[in-house]
Design a protein around this motif. Sequence first.
Motif, PDB file in Angstrom:
ATOM      1  N   ALA A  14       0.828  -1.208   0.000  1.00 38.69           N
ATOM      2  CA  ALA A  14       0.000   0.000   0.000  1.00 38.69           C
ATOM      3  C   ALA A  14       0.864   1.261   0.000  1.00 38.69           C
ATOM      4  O   ALA A  14       0.618   2.206  -0.766  1.00 38.69           O
ATOM      5  CB  ALA A  14      -0.929  -0.006   1.209  1.00 38.69           C
ATOM      6  N   VAL A  15       1.889   1.278   0.872  1.00 37.55           N
ATOM      7  CA  VAL A  15       2.752   2.467   0.963  1.00 37.55           C
ATOM      8  C   VAL A  15       3.540   2.679  -0.325  1.00 37.55           C
ATOM      9  O   VAL A  15       3.616   3.797  -0.856  1.00 37.55           O
ATOM     10  CB  VAL A  15       3.710   2.333   2.168  1.00 37.55           C
ATOM     11  CG1 VAL A  15       4.747   3.455   2.156  1.00 37.55           C
ATOM     12  CG2 VAL A  15       2.925   2.357   3.467  1.00 37.55           C
ATOM     13  N   ALA A  39       1.252   3.799  -3.159  1.00 43.49           N
ATOM     14  CA  ALA A  39       0.777   5.175  -2.974  1.00 43.49           C
ATOM     15  C   ALA A  39       1.884   6.177  -3.299  1.00 43.49           C
ATOM     16  O   ALA A  39       1.676   7.141  -4.052  1.00 43.49           O
ATOM     17  CB  ALA A  39       0.283   5.368  -1.546  1.00 43.49           C
ATOM     18  N   ARG A  81       2.745   6.161  -7.096  1.00 42.80           N
ATOM     19  CA  ARG A  81       1.784   6.876  -7.930  1.00 42.80           C
ATOM     20  C   ARG A  81       1.931   8.391  -7.793  1.00 42.80           C
ATOM     21  O   ARG A  81       1.706   9.138  -8.747  1.00 42.80           O
ATOM     22  CB  ARG A  81       0.363   6.457  -7.557  1.00 42.80           C
ATOM     23  CG  ARG A  81       0.010   5.049  -8.026  1.00 42.80           C
ATOM     24  CD  ARG A  81      -1.423   4.696  -7.705  1.00 42.80           C
ATOM     25  NE  ARG A  81      -1.792   3.409  -8.272  1.00 42.80           N
ATOM     26  CZ  ARG A  81      -3.002   2.867  -8.160  1.00 42.80           C
ATOM     27  NH1 ARG A  81      -3.944   3.508  -7.480  1.00 42.80           N
ATOM     28  NH2 ARG A  81      -3.264   1.702  -8.705  1.00 42.80           N
ATOM     29  N   LEU A  82       2.299   8.843  -6.600  1.00 40.41           N
ATOM     30  CA  LEU A  82       2.448  10.279  -6.382  1.00 40.41           C
ATOM     31  C   LEU A  82       3.728  10.827  -7.022  1.00 40.41           C
ATOM     32  O   LEU A  82       3.734  11.941  -7.565  1.00 40.41           O
ATOM     33  CB  LEU A  82       2.482  10.578  -4.877  1.00 40.41           C
ATOM     34  CG  LEU A  82       1.148  10.477  -4.126  1.00 40.41           C
ATOM     35  CD1 LEU A  82       1.376  10.633  -2.629  1.00 40.41           C
ATOM     36  CD2 LEU A  82       0.170  11.535  -4.631  1.00 40.41           C
TER      37      LEU A  82
END
Length: 577
Positions: free
Chosen positions: A207-208, A211, A214-215
């Motif tokens: 998840a980290v 995330a 993608r940023l």
Amino acid sequence: MTNAALDLREMVVFLAATGVVLPFMHRLRISPVIGFVGIGLLLGPGGLGRVSDLVPGIEYLLITDRAGIAILSELGLVFLLFMIGLELSLDRLWAMRVRVFGLGGAQMIATAGVMFGLLLLAGLPLPAAVVVGSALSMSSTAIVMQMLTERGAVGSRLGRSALAILLFQDIAVIPILVMTQAFGSAGEQSVGLDLVLAAVKASLAVAVIMALGRLLLRHLFRMVIATGIRELFLALVLVTAIGTAVLTETIGLSLALGAFLAGLLVSETEYRHQIAVDIEPVKGLLLGVFFVSVGLGIDLDRVIAAPLLHFGALIGFLAVKMAILLVVCRVVGLPKSVMAELSLLLAGGSEFVFVVVGLATGFGLLTNEVSSLIVVVVGLSMLSAPTVGVVARHLVPRLLRNETPVPDLPPEGEDGHVVIAGYGRVGRAVGGALREAGIPIAAVDADALTVGALRNAGIAIHWGNAIHRPLLKRLGTGRAAALVVTMNDTVAAADVVRVARAEWPDLPIFARAHDAQHARLLLESGASKVVLLPLEASLQLSEAVLSAVGIPEDLAHAITSAERDRQLSALLPPAGR
């Protein structure tokens, strides 16, 4: 100095063997994976090493530095998992979700369950049976898709069914890696707890990483591409793959998991196809080292000592997988011909088995004897895949000649799409018209700013240089309804047309020309039709004037059409198109 020289000598031996063996494998249409494993087997202690005492000087042809090879093979492992993630497009998954999670899920669960039971009966401990049984249920994406591509069957019912199963198997990579890691680090009394903790840790890490990726990732790529330094772009790709792998290893997970996540991150960007093209040589060599290390680990003495065991295990492995595939295909309602061919094509093992076996052996879940047996069986199953594919192609239609023909599936995904090279003002107009007509497109442009802006506007476009044949192949140009070339660079546009015409002689190619000289160059390069923009503008103006002075619209259109034909005919080569 001596060690360095030894390392360089072995690298020279590896490269020389690669240059000899791989062209031979390519001529026989056998996967390079088998060639690399064969190199390791031949040049290792179980091959020529067996006669090193009898033949003076042969030691210079051997690869004996397993520690050095192991370091490079870890990089090969990183790129293998990175490429698996890179090919696992989320859009592709969503488009095929029913078959991927239906047919693919059923095959994976059924095969893994049966393999698990058989391995338990064979005496493997429960953790080893779980991870190895799951890995044995997988098939080689590289080998199967290569065979389907060579016979032009990727878009058929057979090809799509195979792709659905292979995609689900790729999804299963993460849970298998997590299980292997958990079982390998678990104490005797806490396997279940460690498995849960590993799953939680992996979920949080995924998840980290996803995330943050993608940023940051797309912005980093845009900044690097804006510099115009291609080496910097490749460096960022390598940092993404290796850095994410090192990060996951640092937090207690595996290198392979991080590399897979890095591939997934990149697969969602507009750079995925160009990245796959750029890292192909690096990936190929490092993967070669990985599979050479697999060959080095095969103990031929054990094979020679127990040939019936190894070949019996091979036949049993293939038979079990084929039987399960037949049952699953029957349940989901596939035609008999597809059932038979699919079960034969996917019966072999996967490259991923080597990864899992290596990890499991390192963690102490498998003994060297068992891991050697599994590696030999899977390697032989992959080696037999091309032969099995030929048998399936010719034997199945004869056995099922009385079967009622079943209509193939309708076009899906990129089949029948239009590839647009250059997505500036003209390319966007063409793409917009095609989308309005419901025709899918695959657009590519070399301007990172343009690509980024269009991506932000929700338009699916890829960044890259269309002059690269591998990039055109990845865009599905061979299966496309047409190629449209609207690039501003006149020389580059002609080169794209020339490359595409040489690769796909029957492909309709439409090109935009700036002037008469450019139009002539495009036609000579192989364009099916050229649109000369200044000419089209003048013809539209002429038709409007003719209509305004009283000429009927049909006649005005006929006059301008005849003038267009006359002007374009003057551009054709004297003896040519």
